[in-house]
Design an enzyme around this catalytic site. Structure first.
Site, short mmCIF file in Angstrom:
data_model
loop_
_atom_site.label_atom_id
_atom_site.label_comp_id
_atom_site.label_asym_id
_atom_site.label_seq_id
_atom_site.Cartn_x
_atom_site.Cartn_y
_atom_site.Cartn_z
N HIS A 201 0.85 -1.19 0.00
CA HIS A 201 0.00 0.00 0.00
C HIS A 201 0.88 1.24 0.00
O HIS A 201 1.98 1.25 0.55
CB HIS A 201 -1.00 0.03 1.16
N HIS A 216 -1.55 7.55 11.20
CA HIS A 216 -0.10 7.42 11.35
C HIS A 216 0.63 7.70 10.04
O HIS A 216 0.07 7.60 8.95
CB HIS A 216 0.29 6.03 11.88
#
Length: 309
Positions: A201, A216
């Site tokens: 990803h 995050h």
């Protein structure tokens, strides 16, 4: 996989509560390389093995979180083509002038339905990684300073309307959906992992009622041993750890999640498989999400779902 169009995550600007404390943290504990400061008081950093001028920008504020993030595209022709496609799909764009960020060319900025500000750019000064381009060593002194991640890897962002985000990333920016989590009823996607490369990803989204939230920033580590070493350094410096060391079921990545001094969560990440656009999307049902998050403990950590900046 041929790399055209959108290449990779290029930078993220975050808000920090105490600038000099954060400069110490990201420079000495995280081991990033400071590359500049601008007239607005922002401080720029890169990971040791990144070639471009910066990937992390710090801005002092009274509230932590994310200002914007940017992806680098192949060239200026790609930037112009993507801007046209965004406008054709009804996405309003703004041209940010060259030099507004240090050593960075023009950026095409737009708002995502989740409330996040995204931008695309083609030009950023290459400063190298401190190694020669002929007969280089595999590492240098900077790679041994602090946690010393290899590069900015991805971001996980929380906000509403992630189904609309997905349309922009798939239909306009040519990302593909690698993995997803379904709602308890199985009738909606509540988490998405998207890639523009063959990484597992490059960006991820989770459905959340508040717009524009940062879950995050993830930094890539070379190995599981380097992740464990990062955990040692976090403990030596009394860094607040959220989860880990552990392994995800989703993405198969190995990880530690922790917080910087302002409360922005970051991740030291390694591993994951290498998908391609023709791979079938992996689906996780809600009852298996605990295993997807923390494979050994099969646990949904409350902080992971609720603490964002």
């Amino acid at each position: 996989m041929a790399m055209t169009g959108v290449l990779r995550p290029g930078h993220v600007q975050i808000r920090v509560l105490d600038l000099e404390e954060s400069v110490h943290f990201y420079g000495d504990v995280m081991g990033l390389v400071e590359t500049g400061r601008d007239s607005d008081g922002r401080v720029y950093f890169k990971c040791w093995d990144e070639r471009d001028h910066h990937s992390l920008v710090l801005r002092e504020s009274d509230q932590a979180g994310i200002d914007f993030f940017g992806f680098k595209v192949l060239d200026n022709t790609s930037l112009e083509q993507l801007e046209v496609r965004l406008k054709e799909h009804g996405v309003d764009t703004t041209r940010m002038p060259a030099g507004d960020l240090l050593e960075t060319g023009e950026r095409v900025r737009f708002d995502l339905p989740s409330g996040h500000v995204m931008e695309l750019y083609a030009e950023k000064t290459a400063v190298g990684n401190g190694l020669p381009s002929m007969n280089p060593s595999p590492w240098n002194q900077a790679s041994e300073n602090g946690i010393a991640p290899v590069r900015l890897d991805h971001m996980l962002l929380y906000g509403p309307n992630i189904a609309e985000n997905k349309k922009i990333f798939e239909d306009i920016l040519d990302f593909f959906l690698v993995e997803r989590v379904l709602s308890e009823g199985g009738d909606a996607e509540v988490a998405l992992w998207l890639s523009c490369s063959h990484k597992v990803h490059d960006i991820a989204f989770v459905e959340h009622p508040e717009p524009g939230k940062l879950h995050h920033i993830s930094f890539l580590m070379d190995s599981w041993e380097k992740v464990l070493r990062a955990g040692d350094i976090m403990s030596m410096n009394q860094v607040a750890v959220d989860i880990g060391p552990t392994r995800h079921g989703i993405t198969r990545g190995c990880t530690i999640y922790a917080w910087d001094p302002s409360g922005n969560r970051f991740e030291t990440f390694m591993g994951g498989y290498h998908p391609y656009p023709d791979y079938e999307t992996i689906t996780w049902t809600w009852d298996s999400f605990p295993q997807g998050l923390d494979y050994p403990q099969r646990k949904l950590h409350e902080t992971f779902l609720t603490v964002v900046t």
